[in-house]
Scaffold this motif. Structure first.
Motif, short mmCIF file in Angstrom:
data_model
loop_
_atom_site.label_atom_id
_atom_site.label_comp_id
_atom_site.label_asym_id
_atom_site.label_seq_id
_atom_site.Cartn_x
_atom_site.Cartn_y
_atom_site.Cartn_z
N VAL A 121 29.43 67.15 73.85
CA VAL A 121 29.34 68.34 72.82
C VAL A 121 29.18 67.37 71.58
O VAL A 121 30.63 67.21 71.09
N GLU A 122 28.47 67.88 70.13
CA GLU A 122 28.33 67.65 69.17
C GLU A 122 28.86 68.32 68.48
O GLU A 122 27.80 69.62 68.43
N HIS A 123 29.95 68.44 67.49
CA HIS A 123 29.83 68.68 66.46
C HIS A 123 30.17 70.37 66.71
O HIS A 123 29.00 71.74 65.97
N TYR A 124 30.18 70.87 67.66
CA TYR A 124 30.78 72.45 67.86
C TYR A 124 31.69 73.67 67.69
O TYR A 124 33.08 72.33 67.48
N GLU A 125 31.45 73.59 66.79
CA GLU A 125 32.67 74.46 65.19
C GLU A 125 33.15 75.85 66.48
O GLU A 125 32.63 76.12 67.06
N THR A 126 34.87 75.91 66.46
CA THR A 126 35.35 77.18 66.86
C THR A 126 36.04 77.00 65.80
O THR A 126 36.56 76.15 64.65
N VAL A 127 37.25 77.96 66.96
CA VAL A 127 38.37 78.47 66.77
C VAL A 127 40.28 77.77 67.32
O VAL A 127 39.54 78.03 68.35
N ARG A 128 40.68 77.34 66.61
CA ARG A 128 41.93 76.64 67.53
C ARG A 128 43.63 77.45 66.95
O ARG A 128 43.34 78.20 65.58
N VAL A 129 44.40 77.30 67.78
CA VAL A 129 45.30 78.10 67.80
C VAL A 129 46.56 76.85 67.23
O VAL A 129 46.96 76.32 68.44
N ARG A 130 47.23 77.27 66.29
CA ARG A 130 48.41 76.58 65.66
C ARG A 130 49.69 76.76 66.50
O ARG A 130 49.75 77.69 67.32
N LYS A 131 50.32 75.47 66.53
CA LYS A 131 51.73 76.01 66.88
C LYS A 131 52.95 77.27 66.72
O LYS A 131 53.25 77.94 67.18
N ASN A 132 52.25 77.06 64.98
CA ASN A 132 52.93 78.98 64.55
C ASN A 132 52.39 79.87 64.68
O ASN A 132 52.46 80.69 64.28
N GLY A 133 50.91 79.83 65.44
CA GLY A 133 50.57 81.24 65.69
C GLY A 133 49.16 81.16 64.62
O GLY A 133 47.87 82.16 64.70
N THR A 134 49.30 80.10 63.64
CA THR A 134 48.29 81.00 62.80
C THR A 134 46.77 80.37 62.99
O THR A 134 47.03 79.62 64.77
N THR A 135 45.67 80.21 63.04
CA THR A 135 44.44 79.56 63.62
C THR A 135 43.78 78.45 62.32
O THR A 135 43.58 78.85 61.39
N CYS A 136 43.52 78.40 62.63
CA CYS A 136 42.12 77.09 61.83
C CYS A 136 40.67 76.66 62.74
O CYS A 136 40.89 77.06 63.82
N ALA A 137 39.61 76.74 62.10
CA ALA A 137 38.63 76.18 62.31
C ALA A 137 38.36 74.87 62.28
O ALA A 137 38.82 74.07 61.56
N ASP A 165 40.20 85.17 71.73
CA ASP A 165 39.11 85.35 71.71
C ASP A 165 37.74 84.92 72.21
O ASP A 165 36.49 84.64 72.45
N HIS A 166 38.21 84.31 72.95
CA HIS A 166 37.57 82.80 73.29
C HIS A 166 38.40 81.44 74.61
O HIS A 166 38.20 80.73 74.63
N PRO A 167 38.35 82.73 75.41
CA PRO A 167 39.40 81.83 77.22
C PRO A 167 38.76 81.23 77.39
O PRO A 167 39.44 79.99 78.12
N ASP A 168 37.80 81.50 77.80
CA ASP A 168 36.88 80.81 79.14
C ASP A 168 36.20 79.43 78.25
O ASP A 168 35.59 78.61 78.82
N GLU A 169 35.96 78.86 76.76
CA GLU A 169 35.70 78.03 76.36
C GLU A 169 35.90 76.59 76.48
O GLU A 169 35.10 76.10 77.06
N MET A 170 37.19 76.53 77.07
CA MET A 170 37.78 75.20 77.34
C MET A 170 36.75 74.97 78.78
O MET A 170 36.49 73.41 78.39
N VAL A 171 36.96 76.26 79.31
CA VAL A 171 36.36 75.65 80.90
C VAL A 171 35.42 75.13 80.65
O VAL A 171 34.10 74.16 81.58
N SER A 172 34.21 76.11 79.87
CA SER A 172 32.60 76.41 80.16
C SER A 172 32.11 74.68 79.30
O SER A 172 31.12 73.64 80.13
#
Length: 708
Positions: free
Chosen positions: A86-102, A68-75
């Protein structure tokens, strides 16, 4: 990781220390080159994302990106290349097992020895649990009955609930990130930032209600203000302290409180609350009036200080704490100008929701008017006292506003109320026929040319103006039954001639009404006689007390009906010697002992014997006149005697005529006697002349004649 200034040089020891810190950190520490490829990966990154270092080093950081955030890393990389942090930027990342974490990211440029940006350092903190708790907290906030506004030290709103939107009229998006002062009325905004800053200096020690003892107000989007209660709670977060402000609209409570207060202030009785230490905590306006001390000076002072007997007052309020209440506790309040007010205190304890006694609520009933009324009655003399204490008269004394203060035994007997049912509760108008009271008010308004309100004023208006007032009125008993009454009203005045109350003395007029009905049944002739000014028609009850005194009786005897009705009997206006003589004569005639007094006047009529007799009446001015009196017993449907009717005519003319006839007869008899005497004298002289002539003739015969 962020490098030091170019002039700084890392030693081997420094590198080792830094590596140890990165390795032991609970946060993921990841370094990348300027193209986004991972160059280092610590243990915390392995734990958070599930990848080992050898699996990701050299690979693009985008493998952790959420779809849902494909261009976030580029920006983010573009911002770092521009030298930003960039400080305290909250987002979502995908773990190795496919689950997400905030995660909360802090991204910084890595500087080379020449100060050029050589890479990117990312510190990532797993905030999944925190966000879960925050969502729970937000869910709690959404269900809270009060508005909740979370504010940072900078005064900006970070969180609100639905009740906040409803209370202030803003959408959530219009509030978040805005200054909390937008919810504060303009007149308070100048001081609000300073109060907020003062709170944040020691937030953890300050879970408290805001503005204790001060009225607080919120500002609605439409510009209207409303009263609020505010509670402040500090919240410790990774970003520093926030404050959760709970806001409650107390408009309805204020209105209820104001209504209750208005009732308290409207009370004519002094009301006061007293602490367990005997200190006044609140008073109403009546207390201020009776003491002469302003509210601010009364509060906090000793309750006992305002009485003529402070010790007795102290005993009274202590008794309330011991017993829970006191009733009709007599005290005298002293005004600052020296005026004394007699009161009866009724008091009880009041408690909080847990049952803890907070103090005493006391109400003082001013009984000065009652005492003055009693004193006025005592001064009125023996007759009034006898009337007042008689069971045959309803004596009702009121204060100046008409509230009943005294209700004698006669009033209790006639009306069926106990004195305690009516004293300090109602006015005489409340026991009178309301339609008659309205009619009386209208009639008096026309008669006196001023608007008179229906109610107690209509019953005492004339008396309040010093006009003698006696009238008929229907009283309503406690059981709802009704009876006609004749009411005499007197204004009670103090030594300065100020009205302090009214005395209404009433008599049951039922007997008179029955007598009138009996007269109506008697027919047209009797009715004409009764209403004629040429006949004195006096109707009594069965005991002889005058109930009706017609215009003829008023003309002949000089009394107004009000002066005799329900007060005296016909015997009281009759010659007492003649009444005694009549009693003796009837006792002999009828062979039974008859008491001198009213019985002697009606005894024959009470036995059904026609009775017409002569009697001397006394007028009000003391003069006397003879009367011929006809007496009839008045009977009800069961033939029981309910009274007597005495119809009298002034016998003066007849007596005068009889006297003139007698005088004329005497004169005629005297003339006849005179004539008889004259006749006798005349005849005697004639006889003497005859005798003289005879003697002369006899002498002539005996004496010879002389020679010629």
């Amino acid at each position: 990781m962020e490098a030091r200034e170019p002039s700084a040089r890392l030693t081997a020891d420094d590198d080792g220390l830094l590596a140890a810190i990165v390795h032991s950190s609970d946060d993921a520490v990841i370094s990348k080159d300027l193209f986004g490829n991972i160059t280092s990966w610590n243990g915390a990154a392995h734990r958070i994302y599930g990848y080992a270092a050898e699996e990701v080093v050299g690979k693009p950081i985008s493998l952790l990106s959420d779809q849902d955030h494909p261009d976030e890393m580029v920006s983010i990389l573009e911002r770092i290349r521009g030298g930003e942090r960039v400080e305290h930027y909250e987002t979502v990342r995908v773990r190795k097992n496919g689950t997400t974490c905030a995660v909360s990211l802090t991204v910084s440029p890595i500087l080379g020895v020449n100060g050029a940006i050589t890479g990117v350092s990312t510190i990532a903190r797993d905030v999944s649990e925190r966000q879960r708790l925050e969502k729970r907290f937000e869910g709690f906030l959404e269900t809270a009955p009060d508005a909740v506004v979370v504010v940072g030290q900078d005064g900006l709103i970070t969180l609100v609930n639905a009740q906040t939107e409803k209370l202030f009229g803003y959408d959530r998006g219009q509030l978040l990130g805005k200054s909390v002062e937008m919810l504060v009325p303009a007149r308070f905004r100048g001081n609000h930032p300073a109060h907020r800053a003062d709170y944040f200096r020691t937030p953890t020690a300050r879970v408290r209600d805001m503005g204790a003892g001060v009225e607080l107000f919120g500002l609605h989007r439409d510009g209207t203000e409303f009263p609020v209660e505010i509670s402040l709670t500090p919240l410790e977060t990774p970003h520093g302290f926030l404050v959760a402000t709970t806001i409650r609209d107390v408009t309805s409570q204020k209105q209820s409180s104001q209504y209750v207060r208005s009732l308290i202030e409207a009370s004519l009785d002094p009301l006061v609350t007293i602490s367990p230490e005997g200190k006044i905590t609140d008073v109403n306006a009546a207390t201020v009036d009776v003491t002469g001390v302003v509210r601010e000076k009364l509060i906090g002072t000793d309750f006992s200080d305002y009485f003529t007997e402070p010790d007795k007052a102290g005993v009274g309020y202590k008794r309330v704490f011991e017993q829970g209440f006191v009733t009709d506790y007599p005290l005298t309040i002293r005004h600052t100008d020296g005026k004394l007010t007699n009161v009866l205190y009724n008091a009880s304890v009041y408690k909080d929701v847990s049952g803890k006694v907070l103090g005493v609520f006391a109400a003082a009933r001013d009984v000065t008017s009652q005492r003055q009324a009693e004193a006025a009655l005592l001064r009125a003399g023996a007759l009034q006292s006898a009337i007042f204490n008689s069971a045959n008269f309803s004596s009702i004394a009121t204060d100046a506003k008409g509230v009943i203060q005294i209700f004698n035994v006669g009033a209790e007997r006639m009306l069926g109320y106990a004195a305690s049912d009516v004293k300090n509760m109602i006015t005489p108008a409340d026991i009178s026929d309301p339609q008659e009271v309205i009619a009386r008010a209208k009639a008096l308004s026309v008669e006196l040319g001023t608007e008179i309100a229906p109610g107690f004023e209509a019953l005492v208006f004339k008396a309040s103006r010093g006009i003698e007032d006696i009238y008929e009125l229907t009283y309503i008993r406690k059981d709802g039954s009704r009876f006609p009454a004749v009411v005499s009203v007197t204004a009670l005045r103090d030594a300065q001639d100020v009205i302090i109350g009214y005395l209404l003395i009433g008599t049951d007029n039922t007997a008179r009404k029955q007598a009138e009905e009996a007269l109506l049944k008697a027919g047209a002739l009797q009715s004409a006689i009764f209403n004629s000014a040429n006949f004195s028609s006096i109707a009594t009850d069965a005991k002889g007390v005058i109930q009706i005194f017609n215009v003829g009786a008023e003309r002949m005897l000089g009394y107004a009906a009000a002066e005799v009705m329900n007060k005296i009997t016909p015997a009281d206006i009759s010659d007492p010697h003649e009444v005694i003589a009549r009693a003796k004569a009837l006792s002999v005639e009828l062979g039974t002992s008859i008491t001198p007094g009213f019985e002697a006047l009606v005894f024959k009529a009470s036995r059904g014997i026609e009775d017409i007799y002569e009697l001397t009446y006394f007028r009000k001015d003391g003069s006397r006149f003879p009367a011929v009196v006809s007496v009839t017993a008045l009977r009800d449907g069961q033939d029981a005697i309910i009274g007597y009717l005495l119809i009298g005519t002034d016998n003066t003319a007849r007596k005068k005529a009889e006297a003139e006839v007698a005088d004329q007869r005497t004169k005629e008899l005297d003339r006849l006697a005179e004539l008889e005497r004259f006749q006798r004298l005349t005849i005697g002289r004639e006889l003497k002349m005859i005798d003289l002539k005879r003697e002369i003739l006899e002498l002539k015969r005996l004496v010879p004649a002389e020679p010629t």
